[in-house]
Motif scaffolding. Structure first.
Motif, PDB file in Angstrom:
ATOM      1  N   LYS A   6      57.920  71.308  31.068  1.00  0.00           N
ATOM      2  CA  LYS A   6      59.196  71.007  30.412  1.00  0.00           C
ATOM      3  C   LYS A   6      60.317  71.668  31.203  1.00  0.00           C
ATOM      4  O   LYS A   6      60.308  72.893  31.393  1.00  0.00           O
ATOM      5  N   LYS A   7      61.252  70.872  31.677  1.00  0.00           N
ATOM      6  CA  LYS A   7      62.383  71.395  32.445  1.00  0.00           C
ATOM      7  C   LYS A   7      63.456  71.896  31.481  1.00  0.00           C
ATOM      8  O   LYS A   7      64.067  71.120  30.759  1.00  0.00           O
ATOM      9  N   GLN A  14      59.304  75.489  31.615  1.00  0.00           N
ATOM     10  CA  GLN A  14      58.313  76.015  30.666  1.00  0.00           C
ATOM     11  C   GLN A  14      57.053  75.178  30.794  1.00  0.00           C
ATOM     12  O   GLN A  14      57.096  73.957  30.696  1.00  0.00           O
ATOM     13  N   LEU A  15      55.945  75.850  31.049  1.00  0.00           N
ATOM     14  CA  LEU A  15      54.655  75.175  31.139  1.00  0.00           C
ATOM     15  C   LEU A  15      53.877  75.429  29.856  1.00  0.00           C
ATOM     16  O   LEU A  15      53.754  76.586  29.421  1.00  0.00           O
ATOM     17  N   ASN A  82      49.237  74.107  40.859  1.00  0.00           N
ATOM     18  CA  ASN A  82      48.900  72.690  40.677  1.00  0.00           C
ATOM     19  C   ASN A  82      50.134  71.816  40.477  1.00  0.00           C
ATOM     20  O   ASN A  82      50.163  70.665  40.901  1.00  0.00           O
ATOM     21  N   GLU A  83      51.135  72.368  39.819  1.00  0.00           N
ATOM     22  CA  GLU A  83      52.360  71.601  39.564  1.00  0.00           C
ATOM     23  C   GLU A  83      53.374  71.751  40.699  1.00  0.00           C
ATOM     24  O   GLU A  83      54.468  71.202  40.630  1.00  0.00           O
ATOM     25  N   GLU A 109      57.059  80.616  30.697  1.00  0.00           N
ATOM     26  CA  GLU A 109      58.437  80.262  31.058  1.00  0.00           C
ATOM     27  C   GLU A 109      58.905  81.141  32.215  1.00  0.00           C
ATOM     28  O   GLU A 109      58.661  82.347  32.237  1.00  0.00           O
ATOM     29  N   ALA A 110      59.570  80.524  33.200  1.00  0.00           N
ATOM     30  CA  ALA A 110      60.007  81.308  34.364  1.00  0.00           C
ATOM     31  C   ALA A 110      61.185  80.659  35.082  1.00  0.00           C
ATOM     32  O   ALA A 110      61.380  79.438  35.004  1.00  0.00           O
ATOM     33  N   VAL A 111      61.970  81.513  35.766  1.00  0.00           N
ATOM     34  CA  VAL A 111      63.006  81.029  36.681  1.00  0.00           C
ATOM     35  C   VAL A 111      62.285  80.566  37.941  1.00  0.00           C
ATOM     36  O   VAL A 111      61.402  81.262  38.445  1.00  0.00           O
ATOM     37  N   VAL A 112      62.650  79.393  38.435  1.00  0.00           N
ATOM     38  CA  VAL A 112      61.929  78.819  39.569  1.00  0.00           C
ATOM     39  C   VAL A 112      62.880  78.416  40.686  1.00  0.00           C
ATOM     40  O   VAL A 112      64.098  78.347  40.499  1.00  0.00           O
TER      41      VAL A 112
END
Length: 427
Positions: A6-7, A14-15, A82-83, A109-112
């Motif tokens: 989820k963007k 968020q995965l 994987n993503e 959830e993370a900053v990417v």
């Protein structure tokens, strides 16, 4: 393992991850192996307890906590890989459901690293400047060399413009000495404009042994705000007057400067050196301009996390530079007319930080598009060079054996190769 992405924004995702019983069973085996190292069971040496036996002796709640930790740690790493999502921080995990041995659901959830839309990197407008050397530039270098061969002769007369004087001086404001306004045995060339207006003119006309006061006023635009426009008194003692005699610019002078027999040889050598220097400067300037132009043409969201990292780096570099010059951070803010640190950050540091972050993200994306890589051999060769440079400092040299340092060096090498390729594409 099932994963849903989820963007949340251009810089945060968020995965949602769910694990099956087989994956929890694998995590249980890993957990038992870890716990077995520290439990004591009659008939077995410590650290040699089989996992099947350890399962009967470990605290059930401790085991489940370990299973949960191992399962999440492994799943988070695999899910982001994987993503094909590169996290910039440790993901924030929230467990939604956990049934021991049956199922596990959690979010991470993370900053990417955000997606980058590159500009047209093959048709940039920046061009390399010509490395032209003017005769005046050659003459300036010759004059600097000439100054290093100046002959000093002590003069018994009064000092005049062009002389060197050796002086003690103490500057006072309202009767109190101020910082940076005093020195002993200071060598000053009259006419060099090293001091505030009126000082050097005031020394001229005095002889060795003279002691005198100079009532002066600091310029209103003086860099140190606390002294700008202030009236002061300098108490000066003149110890010595040296008359300065510069050597003639002839073949004899050329011979002093190196393996030259004529002045024209010296000038030709200086011109060649200046041309090489200008060529290098032009190449570096072109690189900067191409990167800046591509950065402007590209589109990417900037993670606040990276901006904050850059802000810390910018302040640290500035503080070190100021300390080297004997200045404080507060004096810098005052001299540059910033109200406070927040004002400096908003007007100077943050814009610089944002440019650096954007340029870094753009170049990282370009390196992927161009498939720029650094081989193991190239990396080891560069590390060897660094070790030779710092060979006398064993502690510093040892740092180049750190795998993390290896990654940093490799990243810098990839960036350099990417910029070099960018230059070739636009030549």
């Amino acid at each position: 393992m099932k994963t849903t992405v989820k963007k949340l924004s251009d810089t945060k995702v968020q995965l949602s991850v769910s694990l099956e019983p087989s994956e929890l069973a694998a995590a249980e085996q890993v957990s038992l192996a870890k716990l077995a190292r520290n439990i004591k069971v009659p008939g077995f040496r410590k650290g040699k307890v089989p996992a099947s036996v350890a399962a009967k002796h470990v605290n059930p709640s401790t085991l489940q906590e370990q299973i949960l930790e191992n399962a999440i740690s492994k799943a988070v790493a695999e899910a982001f890989i994987n993503e094909d999502i590169q996290a910039l921080e440790r993901p924030n995990v929230e467990v939604k459901k956990f049934v021991p041995g049956a199922e596990l659901e959690f979010t991470a959830e993370a900053v990417v690293v955000p997606p980058v839309k590159l500009g047209d990197y093959k048709n940039l407008k920046a061009k390399k400047a010509a490395a032209k050397v003017e005769a005046s530039e050659v003459n300036e270098v010759i004059e600097r060399i000439r100054q290093s061969y100046v002959k000093k002769t002590e003069a018994k007369r009064a000092a005049k413009n062009g002389d060197e004087v050796i002086i003690d001086f103490t500057g006072k404001k309202d009767g109190t000495a101020f910082d940076g306004g005093s020195a002993k045995d200071f060598a000053l060339k009259l006419g060099s404009e090293q001091f505030i207006p009126g000082f050097e003119e005031g020394v001229a006309g005095h002889k060795a042994g003279d002691e005198f006061d100079l009532e002066l006023t600091f310029p209103k635009d003086y860099h140190a705000k606390e002294m700008a426009g202030q009236k002061v008194v300098f108490s000066v003692k003149l110890h010595k007057v040296n008359e300065l005699e510069l050597p003639k610019l002839d073949d004899e002078f050329a011979a002093k400067c190196g393996p030259f027999t004529e002045m024209k040889e010296l000038k030709a050598d200086i011109k060649r050196e200046l041309a090489e220097q200008k060529k290098r400067e032009a190449e570096e300037k072109l690189k900067d301009e191409l990167v800046s132009e591509l950065t402007e043409l590209s589109k990417v969201a900037l993670p606040e996390l990276l901006i904050e990292d850059q802000l810390r780096s910018i302040k640290q570099d500035l503080m070190q530079n100021l300390a080297y010059r004997g200045l404080s951070f507060d004096s810098y803010l005052s001299s540059q007319k910033f109200k406070d640190e927040d004002d400096w950050q908003q007007k100077e540091a943050r814009p610089t930080a944002k440019k650096r972050v954007k340029a870094g993200l753009v170049l990282a994306e370009l390196s992927k598009v161009l498939k720029i890589e650094v081989s193991r051999e190239e990396l080891l060769e560069q590390i060897s060079v660094f070790k030779q440079q710092y060979g006398k400092d064993a502690k510093t040299a040892a740092q180049f054996d750190n795998p993390e340092v290896h990654r940093d060096i490799a990243n810098r090498m990839i960036t350099d190769k990417t910029v070099d390729k960018l230059v070739k594409l636009n030549s």
